[in-house]
Design a protein around this motif. Structure first.
Motif, PDB file in Angstrom:
ATOM      1  N   TYR A 132       0.827  -1.209   0.000  1.00  0.00           N
ATOM      2  CA  TYR A 132       0.000   0.000   0.000  1.00  0.00           C
ATOM      3  C   TYR A 132       0.866   1.267   0.000  1.00  0.00           C
ATOM      4  O   TYR A 132       0.509   2.268  -0.600  1.00  0.00           O
ATOM      5  CB  TYR A 132      -0.864   0.043   1.263  1.00  0.00           C
ATOM      6  N   PHE A 175     -14.279   4.126   3.496  1.00  0.00           N
ATOM      7  CA  PHE A 175     -15.119   2.943   3.307  1.00  0.00           C
ATOM      8  C   PHE A 175     -16.580   3.344   3.487  1.00  0.00           C
ATOM      9  O   PHE A 175     -17.256   2.863   4.392  1.00  0.00           O
ATOM     10  CB  PHE A 175     -14.723   1.844   4.304  1.00  0.00           C
ATOM     11  N   ASP A 190     -17.338   1.026  -2.228  1.00  0.00           N
ATOM     12  CA  ASP A 190     -15.961   1.431  -1.952  1.00  0.00           C
ATOM     13  C   ASP A 190     -15.154   0.246  -1.432  1.00  0.00           C
ATOM     14  O   ASP A 190     -13.987   0.061  -1.790  1.00  0.00           O
ATOM     15  CB  ASP A 190     -15.939   2.560  -0.903  1.00  0.00           C
ATOM     16  N   TRP A 221     -11.688  -1.647  -2.775  1.00  0.00           N
ATOM     17  CA  TRP A 221     -10.563  -2.047  -1.931  1.00  0.00           C
ATOM     18  C   TRP A 221     -10.228  -3.527  -2.109  1.00  0.00           C
ATOM     19  O   TRP A 221      -9.057  -3.885  -2.248  1.00  0.00           O
ATOM     20  CB  TRP A 221     -10.877  -1.772  -0.447  1.00  0.00           C
ATOM     21  N   THR A 266      -6.725  -4.965  -3.469  1.00  0.00           N
ATOM     22  CA  THR A 266      -5.890  -5.673  -2.491  1.00  0.00           C
ATOM     23  C   THR A 266      -5.648  -7.125  -2.889  1.00  0.00           C
ATOM     24  O   THR A 266      -4.516  -7.597  -2.883  1.00  0.00           O
ATOM     25  CB  THR A 266      -6.544  -5.618  -1.097  1.00  0.00           C
ATOM     26  N   ILE A 302      -6.692   3.468  -0.422  1.00  0.00           N
ATOM     27  CA  ILE A 302      -7.678   3.023   0.567  1.00  0.00           C
ATOM     28  C   ILE A 302      -7.131   1.755   1.225  1.00  0.00           C
ATOM     29  O   ILE A 302      -6.772   0.802   0.540  1.00  0.00           O
ATOM     30  CB  ILE A 302      -9.056   2.778  -0.115  1.00  0.00           C
ATOM     31  N   TYR A 303      -6.986   1.772   2.539  1.00  0.00           N
ATOM     32  CA  TYR A 303      -6.443   0.614   3.256  1.00  0.00           C
ATOM     33  C   TYR A 303      -6.923   0.615   4.701  1.00  0.00           C
ATOM     34  O   TYR A 303      -7.271   1.666   5.246  1.00  0.00           O
ATOM     35  CB  TYR A 303      -4.915   0.588   3.200  1.00  0.00           C
ATOM     36  N   THR A 362      -7.721  -8.496   6.726  1.00  0.00           N
ATOM     37  CA  THR A 362      -6.981  -8.394   5.458  1.00  0.00           C
ATOM     38  C   THR A 362      -5.966  -9.520   5.342  1.00  0.00           C
ATOM     39  O   THR A 362      -5.829 -10.154   4.287  1.00  0.00           O
ATOM     40  CB  THR A 362      -6.245  -7.041   5.386  1.00  0.00           C
TER      41      THR A 362
END
Lengths: 237, 237, 237, 237
Positions: A193, C174, C179, C183, C187, C196-197, C207
């Motif tokens: 990221y 989010f 959205d 992500w 990812t 976005i993380y 994650t």
């Protein structure tokens, strides 16, 4: 009256009949629609009218799923077995949140709402793919465990190492080994990221070493599952 | 008295006995607990009480590991051989930092602390996976060396190239070939943090060329290890 | 006169003749030139003269493509069949935007312009590669559908999960499941832009779990297509 | 005198002799040292003394490489053939920049300096790996061309598509198809720096589609080269 009952029975129990096929496609469409409605509902700037519309369509879909559930019980050869089978439980969980929310205080609603996503598992009933995939996972089970164990050890060692190098230079970003673990997950999976990365020469060299070792191991499961899938296909023939 | 000694001996030497199995699971749990304690200790905002608790649990675990180490020596068929074996050394390194820290000035403590991570290697004793993986690495050794050599050459060439293109445009980011090497590692492994990237047309085109060539080579080891693993499995059967 | 016609006929119909080979290479060069012109035209700071030059070269190329299209119709064994064949339609679409833009109001032009990219498909006529690739896709069709279905389910579940963890902490980033879907795509494919993380401990652990499961599945198609390609090659021999 | 000449001759021509092995290892070390010196020289904040030291070591290394080059010519069975062979040219290019820089104006120096990197190719003389890799590339040549062609078409189509979606929303970031091409390279290889990414719903959905299609194709060469390498190894046995 007998004829209509027969059509409904065939619809539920005989997938190859015309009634069965139409019924299955309808249910699949309703599942997708229901998930779409669930997603739309999370949009932050809905009007009251849009909310009401989503609520109404949710009610209709749940009623249909309830009818489907009851019919599946009614026509099951062994009712008890169906109720406690995987798809029996999934079918129940797909409608339960709706009924629970009717008589419950407001705070727990958010989590209950998210349980609606269980409906996606209803789709698995129609997918040979899922069955083959689960068979492939069984074939590659031992290798996948090996991969998991090695990956966990590697991620932890990478985290301890980078903590050692970067914590003195970036005490905020690498504040503990838990932050360093987040870094090692995001780096060794090559997501990157850019929210946390080494800046010292030592930390960068360590990252290089870990990537050289880690890439070969972290990307193993793709190959393992690919070959297990081809084995699973052969077993079907 | 004889009976109790027999249980302890069986615990250490006979993995298939009930006593042995319980002992092994206990040790594995203690290793994981010890690593968790080690990680928690790095959290920046612990209270004094939490620190004392972690310290106490660390002491208990080290005492148990010390007893385990001494018992393993006592019951080894060849004591000298065990002490200098891989797991003999790992068992010693797992407790040594604790005892060294009792009589040492404070500055070297940080590095000593990190040595506690060696305990993770104690887990390898219980893992067939590790043995298979090390065998797979031996099978693919020559290919992995080829991959390593080619990757190093490629990373270096990529670094020199991007330095040539980007240094005049971004003298801060690409200040030397060492910065450019960091870029080539992070780019060719596809991590891509975004802390350093080309902005000139030449540098971007060069990046494209390097990625086209490099992706095939950098992601080779996954395939090599996967096929070596399946060979290693066949050798076990 | 008869001789010249023969050369043109050979040019179109006989790929192995000298005239045919020169003609084919010319057309391929014109396609690449045409795409280059199309790309250059999007540059924001062109002078009037450069625009005119691009416009002129575009006109010349379209006229040649038109001649090619008409000749291909003229010399086709079955004209109707050629016109409605894949390459017949591609040849038409490659020139149509130009002629439509002559007599049309300005607003729709932008989309029409982009249709010029269809010309890239004209290149497929000269590529055995494309044929082999499409055959490989047919071989791996079932597996690819399985992959697609599993990937879609996984991406959706990942999105719902991360929405649950991160929405309260980052209501802006989010803001909805849509959205969160963006992500999960960025990812699980390991692109990881960093726009976005997750920042919560729960979201980060989720994650990690998703990446461990997802990496093996999302990178499956590479292996599937690779083995299908080798099968497709064997079928050609 | 004869004996000393014999040792030097053996050193150059007989790799299996002690003299030859020592000579080869020395040359390899000098190559690595020379590349290290080259890298160090690009550091922006070197003192005058450090610069002089690097300059001196460079002079010594070039003199040794010159002696090596002349000896290799002297002892070559066919001198003309050696001079125009791959390694003959590489040996010359490895020392040429140094001598050219003695009598040249200062501006061209930077590029000449970078040519010193050619020395890395001298290492290939000692590597069976390189030979096997080049053989593997020959085996997979046709597939790699197919991959290259498909990848280029895909990257271009992705660029045109994203330009269409994002240019109106981000006229600065996606200012032309060339910027969009940079985006498609960095996205489909999953590097994902995060310097340029879609923000519109359409652009994000398009990115998702492209990634689903593109991942399978862009990561193909790893599998192709892996299987070609194993074929190349079998050919050696």
């Amino acid at each position: 009256m007998v004829g209509r009952m027969n059509i409904i029975k065939r619809m539920i129990t005989d997938e190859s009949s015309t009634a069965g096929r139409i019924f299955n496609i309808t249910i699949q469409l309703l599942i997708v629609l229901s998930l779409l409605g669930f997603s739309l509902q999370t949009l932050p700037d809905l009007t009251v009218r849009q909310r009401l519309l989503l609520r109404a369509s949710e009610t209709v879909i749940v009623l249909i799923f309830t009818a489907e559930y009851l019919l599946r019980i009614a026509y099951a050869p062994d009712r008890r077995k169906f109720i406690f089978s995987f798809f029996g439980i999934v079918d129940l969980l797909a409608i339960l949140p709706f009924y629970l929310m009717l008589g419950i205080d407001l705070r727990a609603i958010r989590t209950l709402q998210l349980l609606r996503v269980v409906r996606i598992l209803k789709l698995a009933r129609y997918s040979k793919a899922m069955q083959r995939l689960s068979r492939a996972f069984k074939i590659a089970k031992e290798e996948l465990q090996l991969f998991l164990f090695t990956t966990l050890v590697l991620l932890y060692l990478a985290a301890v190492g980078i903590y050692y190098f970067e914590n003195p230079a970036q005490p905020e970003a690498f504040s503990s080994i838990f932050d360093a673990l987040w870094w090692s997950v995001i780096t060794l999976t090559t997501v990157g990221y850019g929210d946390i990365y080494p800046i010292t020469a030592g930390g960068r060299f360590f990252t290089f070493m870990m990537l050289i070792i880690g890439l070969g191991i972290v990307s193993l499961p793709a190959g393992l599952i690919a070959s297990a899938l081809s084995e699973a296909r052969k077993m079907e023939d």
